[in-house]
Design an enzyme around this catalytic site. Structure first.
Site, PDB file in Angstrom:
ATOM      1  N   ASP A  28       0.806  -1.210   0.000  1.00  0.00           N
ATOM      2  CA  ASP A  28       0.000   0.000   0.000  1.00  0.00           C
ATOM      3  C   ASP A  28       0.843   1.267   0.000  1.00  0.00           C
ATOM      4  O   ASP A  28       2.050   1.237   0.225  1.00  0.00           O
ATOM      5  CB  ASP A  28      -0.921   0.008   1.224  1.00  0.00           C
ATOM      6  CG  ASP A  28      -2.150  -0.871   1.032  1.00  0.00           C
ATOM      7  OD1 ASP A  28      -2.420  -1.284  -0.104  1.00  0.00           O
ATOM      8  OD2 ASP A  28      -2.843  -1.143   2.040  1.00  0.00           O
ATOM      9  N   LYS A  78      -3.768   3.512  -2.174  1.00  0.00           N
ATOM     10  CA  LYS A  78      -4.965   4.336  -2.304  1.00  0.00           C
ATOM     11  C   LYS A  78      -4.715   5.674  -1.636  1.00  0.00           C
ATOM     12  O   LYS A  78      -4.606   5.757  -0.415  1.00  0.00           O
ATOM     13  CB  LYS A  78      -6.170   3.644  -1.654  1.00  0.00           C
ATOM     14  CG  LYS A  78      -6.538   2.288  -2.238  1.00  0.00           C
ATOM     15  CD  LYS A  78      -7.766   1.714  -1.529  1.00  0.00           C
ATOM     16  CE  LYS A  78      -8.160   0.360  -2.078  1.00  0.00           C
ATOM     17  NZ  LYS A  78      -7.228  -0.698  -1.650  1.00  0.00           N
ATOM     18  N   MET A 123      -7.662   9.561   8.610  1.00  0.00           N
ATOM     19  CA  MET A 123      -8.163  10.078   7.333  1.00  0.00           C
ATOM     20  C   MET A 123      -9.125  11.247   7.534  1.00  0.00           C
ATOM     21  O   MET A 123     -10.166  11.338   6.878  1.00  0.00           O
ATOM     22  CB  MET A 123      -8.852   8.949   6.553  1.00  0.00           C
ATOM     23  CG  MET A 123      -7.930   7.783   6.239  1.00  0.00           C
ATOM     24  SD  MET A 123      -8.786   6.322   5.592  1.00  0.00           S
ATOM     25  CE  MET A 123      -9.539   5.657   7.101  1.00  0.00           C
TER      26      MET A 123
END
Length: 256
Positions: free
Chosen positions: A36, A58, A172
């Protein structure tokens, strides 16, 4: 043909030395590694030279590969007899979609294992000198994703979180920082509640900015704090200030 298997591995919060011994062993014997965006790429240097490395990170609003494609690749390479490592930042089961990949492996009949990692809330907060719990200050904490702030179908229950736990660790959430602070204050959390923003926690580029619910949005803009960053909300943030104050006092005493 040898039987393949899938290892879903947590790489830790950023500092490559914080990976577990077991996780490192899987990297060193991997045939295929799917990694990732938040994985420290230094870790890939420990993989065999012949190992296939596949980036599937991502970024906010920019997914290099859909989740379904990642799962298909895991199954395909393991079914071909390879030792497949799915290397994920932090812990694979804390906002890492590791559970989805585990279900996909189980459904395909592929042998699997899960190797936990230090999740970013714990690692980044500790690195910044902030305990998520502290005797006499905080006896509970919750981790929550800020990326669902505008999800009408599954909204974050800031009304509950404002009062149900002592410390909030928000993943996030930088793009929603104004919304998060506004919601918490609206639902009765003191505007002077301490807040810390920890950018690139545990790495050499770590930066920490502290403030309150009332002023942290302005401070974040002034300091240009960007992702990846953890948001820690609660009185435990003040422990960091106490530690640094004591350090400065001790330093003055030694040199005085």
């Amino acid at each position: 043909m040898k039987q393949g298997h899938i290892s879903i591995v947590g790489a830790g919060p950023g500092d490559p030395e914080l990976i577990t011994v077991k996780a490192m062993r899987r990297i060193q014997t991997a045939d295929v590694i799917l990694y990732d965006r938040l994985v420290n790429e230094e870790l890939l240097n420990y993989a065999p030279e012949k190992a296939l490395r596949i980036y599937c990170g991502k970024a906010p609003g920019q997914h290099s590969m859909p989740q379904e494609s990642i799962e298909r690749l895991l199954i395909m390479h393991a079914a071909a007899g390879n030792r497949v490592v799915r290397l994920k930042g932090g812990d694979p089961f804390v906002f890492g979609r590791g559970g989805e990949e585990l279900l996909a492996a189980a459904d395909a009949g592929i042998p699997f294992e899960v190797i936990p990692g230090i999740t970013s809330a714990v690692g980044a907060a500790a690195s910044a000198g902030i305990p998520l719990t502290h005797r006499g200050v905080a006896t509970s904490f919750a981790v929550v994703t800020g990326s669902r702030c505008n999800d009408a179908a599954q909204p974050v229950r800031w009304d509950i979180l404002a009062h149900s736990v002592d410390t909030l660790a928000v993943y996030m959430g930088m793009s929603q920082l104004a919304e998060i602070t506004e919601q918490l204050i609206r639902h009765g959390k003191d505007a002077q509640t301490p807040v810390a923003l920890i950018e690139k926690g545990t790495t050499a580029e770590e930066r920490t900015v502290t403030g309150t619910l009332a002023n942290i949005v302005k401070l974040a803009a002034v300091m240009k704090i960007s992702n990846p960053a953890m948001i820690i909300i609660g009185e435990v943030v003040n422990i960091r200030e106490q530690v640094f104050s004591l350090q400065q006092h001790a330093a003055r005493y030694r040199t005085g």
